[in-house]
Design a protein around this motif. Structure first.
Motif, PDB file in Angstrom:
ATOM      1  N   GLU A 175      12.807  10.097   4.586  1.00 32.63           N
ATOM      2  CA  GLU A 175      12.742   9.779   3.118  1.00 32.63           C
ATOM      3  C   GLU A 175      12.073   8.617   3.177  1.00 32.63           C
ATOM      4  OE1 GLU A 175      15.214   8.019   0.046  1.00 32.63           O
ATOM      5  OE2 GLU A 175      16.027  10.455   0.190  1.00 32.63           O
ATOM      6  N   ASN A 176      12.768   7.480   4.136  1.00 29.89           N
ATOM      7  CA  ASN A 176      11.341   6.666   3.865  1.00 29.89           C
ATOM      8  C   ASN A 176      10.070   6.627   4.316  1.00 29.89           C
ATOM      9  OD1 ASN A 176      13.693   4.901   2.803  1.00 29.89           O
ATOM     10  ND2 ASN A 176      14.380   4.678   3.919  1.00 29.89           N
ATOM     11  N   LYS A 219       3.641   8.604   0.839  1.00 28.68           N
ATOM     12  CA  LYS A 219       2.724   8.659  -0.579  1.00 28.68           C
ATOM     13  C   LYS A 219       2.306   7.633  -1.025  1.00 28.68           C
ATOM     14  CE  LYS A 219       5.755  12.739  -1.056  1.00 28.68           C
ATOM     15  NZ  LYS A 219       6.392  12.744  -2.182  1.00 28.68           N
ATOM     16  N   GLU A 220       2.786   6.145  -1.173  1.00 25.85           N
ATOM     17  CA  GLU A 220       2.105   4.805  -1.319  1.00 25.85           C
ATOM     18  C   GLU A 220       0.654   4.062  -1.205  1.00 25.85           C
ATOM     19  OE1 GLU A 220       6.060   2.284  -1.587  1.00 25.85           O
ATOM     20  OE2 GLU A 220       6.535   3.057  -3.419  1.00 25.85           O
ATOM     21  N   LYS A 250       8.349   8.221   1.513  1.00 20.73           N
ATOM     22  CA  LYS A 250       7.623   7.508   0.389  1.00 20.73           C
ATOM     23  C   LYS A 250       6.691   6.584   0.989  1.00 20.73           C
ATOM     24  CE  LYS A 250       9.477   4.014  -2.335  1.00 20.73           C
ATOM     25  NZ  LYS A 250      10.798   2.954  -2.480  1.00 20.73           N
TER      26      LYS A 250
END
Length: 119
Positions: free
Chosen positions: A52-53, A59-60, A56
Protein backbone atom coordinates in the motif's frame (compact mmCIF):
# COMPACT_ATOMS: atom_id res chain seq x y z
CA UNK A 1 38.26 6.30 -0.91
CA UNK A 2 35.46 4.46 -2.68
CA UNK A 3 34.00 1.42 -0.94
CA UNK A 4 32.11 -1.30 -2.78
CA UNK A 5 32.11 -4.02 -0.15
CA UNK A 6 32.15 -7.58 -1.44
CA UNK A 7 30.72 -6.68 -4.85
CA UNK A 8 33.93 -6.32 -6.82
CA UNK A 9 37.67 -5.73 -6.52
CA UNK A 10 37.48 -2.62 -8.72
CA UNK A 11 34.89 0.15 -9.01
CA UNK A 12 34.08 -0.88 -12.57
CA UNK A 13 33.44 -4.50 -11.63
CA UNK A 14 31.34 -3.57 -8.60
CA UNK A 15 29.25 -1.09 -10.57
CA UNK A 16 28.64 -3.66 -13.29
CA UNK A 17 27.08 -5.86 -10.58
CA UNK A 18 25.23 -3.22 -8.55
CA UNK A 19 24.00 -0.71 -11.12
CA UNK A 20 21.61 -3.18 -12.84
CA UNK A 21 20.02 -3.92 -9.45
CA UNK A 22 19.49 -0.21 -8.87
CA UNK A 23 18.06 0.22 -12.38
CA UNK A 24 15.62 -2.63 -11.68
CA UNK A 25 14.53 -0.89 -8.46
CA UNK A 26 14.06 2.44 -10.23
CA UNK A 27 12.09 0.80 -13.02
CA UNK A 28 9.87 -1.03 -10.51
CA UNK A 29 9.31 2.24 -8.67
CA UNK A 30 8.49 4.08 -11.91
CA UNK A 31 5.99 1.42 -13.01
CA UNK A 32 4.53 0.66 -9.58
CA UNK A 33 5.68 -2.97 -9.62
CA UNK A 34 5.84 -3.91 -5.95
CA UNK A 35 6.64 -7.58 -6.53
CA UNK A 36 9.59 -6.75 -8.80
CA UNK A 37 10.83 -4.28 -6.20
CA UNK A 38 10.62 -6.72 -3.31
CA UNK A 39 12.67 -9.31 -5.20
CA UNK A 40 15.79 -7.14 -4.99
CA UNK A 41 15.51 -5.75 -1.46
CA UNK A 42 16.40 -7.25 1.90
CA UNK A 43 13.78 -8.86 4.11
CA UNK A 44 14.34 -6.06 6.65
CA UNK A 45 13.47 -3.40 4.09
CA UNK A 46 10.54 -5.40 2.79
CA UNK A 47 9.10 -5.51 6.32
CA UNK A 48 9.17 -1.69 6.38
CA UNK A 49 7.52 -1.09 3.00
CA UNK A 50 3.99 -2.33 2.60
CA UNK A 51 2.48 -2.74 -0.85
CA UNK A 52 0.00 0.00 0.00
CA UNK A 53 2.75 2.49 0.93
CA UNK A 54 4.83 1.55 -2.10
CA UNK A 55 1.91 2.15 -4.46
CA UNK A 56 1.06 5.41 -2.69
CA UNK A 57 4.62 6.65 -3.16
CA UNK A 58 4.52 5.54 -6.79
CA UNK A 59 1.30 7.48 -7.45
CA UNK A 60 2.66 10.61 -5.77
CA UNK A 61 6.22 10.63 -7.08
CA UNK A 62 6.21 8.93 -10.50
CA UNK A 63 4.17 11.67 -12.26
CA UNK A 64 6.49 14.35 -10.89
CA UNK A 65 9.55 12.54 -12.24
CA UNK A 66 8.28 11.14 -15.52
CA UNK A 67 10.28 8.47 -17.31
CA UNK A 68 13.77 7.53 -16.25
CA UNK A 69 16.40 8.81 -18.68
CA UNK A 70 19.91 8.42 -17.30
CA UNK A 71 22.00 7.50 -14.29
CA UNK A 72 25.45 8.82 -13.34
CA UNK A 73 27.58 7.37 -10.55
CA UNK A 74 28.90 10.02 -8.15
CA UNK A 75 30.68 8.04 -5.43
CA UNK A 76 30.48 5.45 -2.70
CA UNK A 77 30.91 5.44 1.05
CA UNK A 78 31.53 2.84 3.69
CA UNK A 79 28.50 2.62 5.97
CA UNK A 80 29.97 -0.26 7.97
CA UNK A 81 29.66 -2.96 6.90
CA UNK A 82 27.68 -2.03 3.79
CA UNK A 83 28.45 0.12 0.74
CA UNK A 84 26.38 3.25 0.13
CA UNK A 85 26.40 4.42 -3.48
CA UNK A 86 25.37 7.89 -4.63
CA UNK A 87 24.01 8.60 -8.10
CA UNK A 88 22.53 11.47 -10.05
CA UNK A 89 19.56 10.58 -12.25
CA UNK A 90 17.58 12.46 -14.83
CA UNK A 91 13.89 12.01 -15.55
CA UNK A 92 11.71 13.36 -18.35
CA UNK A 93 9.31 15.48 -16.27
CA UNK A 94 11.87 17.50 -14.34
CA UNK A 95 14.87 19.60 -15.27
CA UNK A 96 16.41 19.01 -11.84
CA UNK A 97 18.88 16.24 -11.21
CA UNK A 98 17.54 13.64 -8.80
CA UNK A 99 19.84 12.45 -6.03
CA UNK A 100 19.74 8.72 -5.43
CA UNK A 101 21.41 7.04 -2.47
CA UNK A 102 21.32 3.27 -2.32
CA UNK A 103 22.75 1.02 0.38
CA UNK A 104 23.48 -2.58 -0.54
CA UNK A 105 23.66 -5.32 2.07
CA UNK A 106 27.23 -6.59 1.93
CA UNK A 107 27.86 -10.26 1.21
CA UNK A 108 24.49 -10.86 -0.52
CA UNK A 109 24.27 -12.92 -3.69
CA UNK A 110 22.56 -11.71 -5.73
CA UNK A 111 22.98 -8.19 -4.33
CA UNK A 112 20.11 -6.91 -2.21
CA UNK A 113 19.19 -3.30 -1.56
CA UNK A 114 19.19 -2.45 2.13
CA UNK A 115 17.82 1.09 1.68
CA UNK A 116 16.98 3.42 -1.21
CA UNK A 117 16.49 7.19 -1.09
CA UNK A 118 15.22 9.17 -4.08
CA UNK A 119 15.37 12.94 -3.58
Amino acid sequence: MDYFGSFGPTPGEALSVLEPVLRTALQAHEKGEYEAYTEIITEELRAKISKENFLKAHKEIAPQLGEFQSLRFLGSLNKEPDPLLVFSASYSATIDDILIRVAFKNETEPPKIKWLWIE
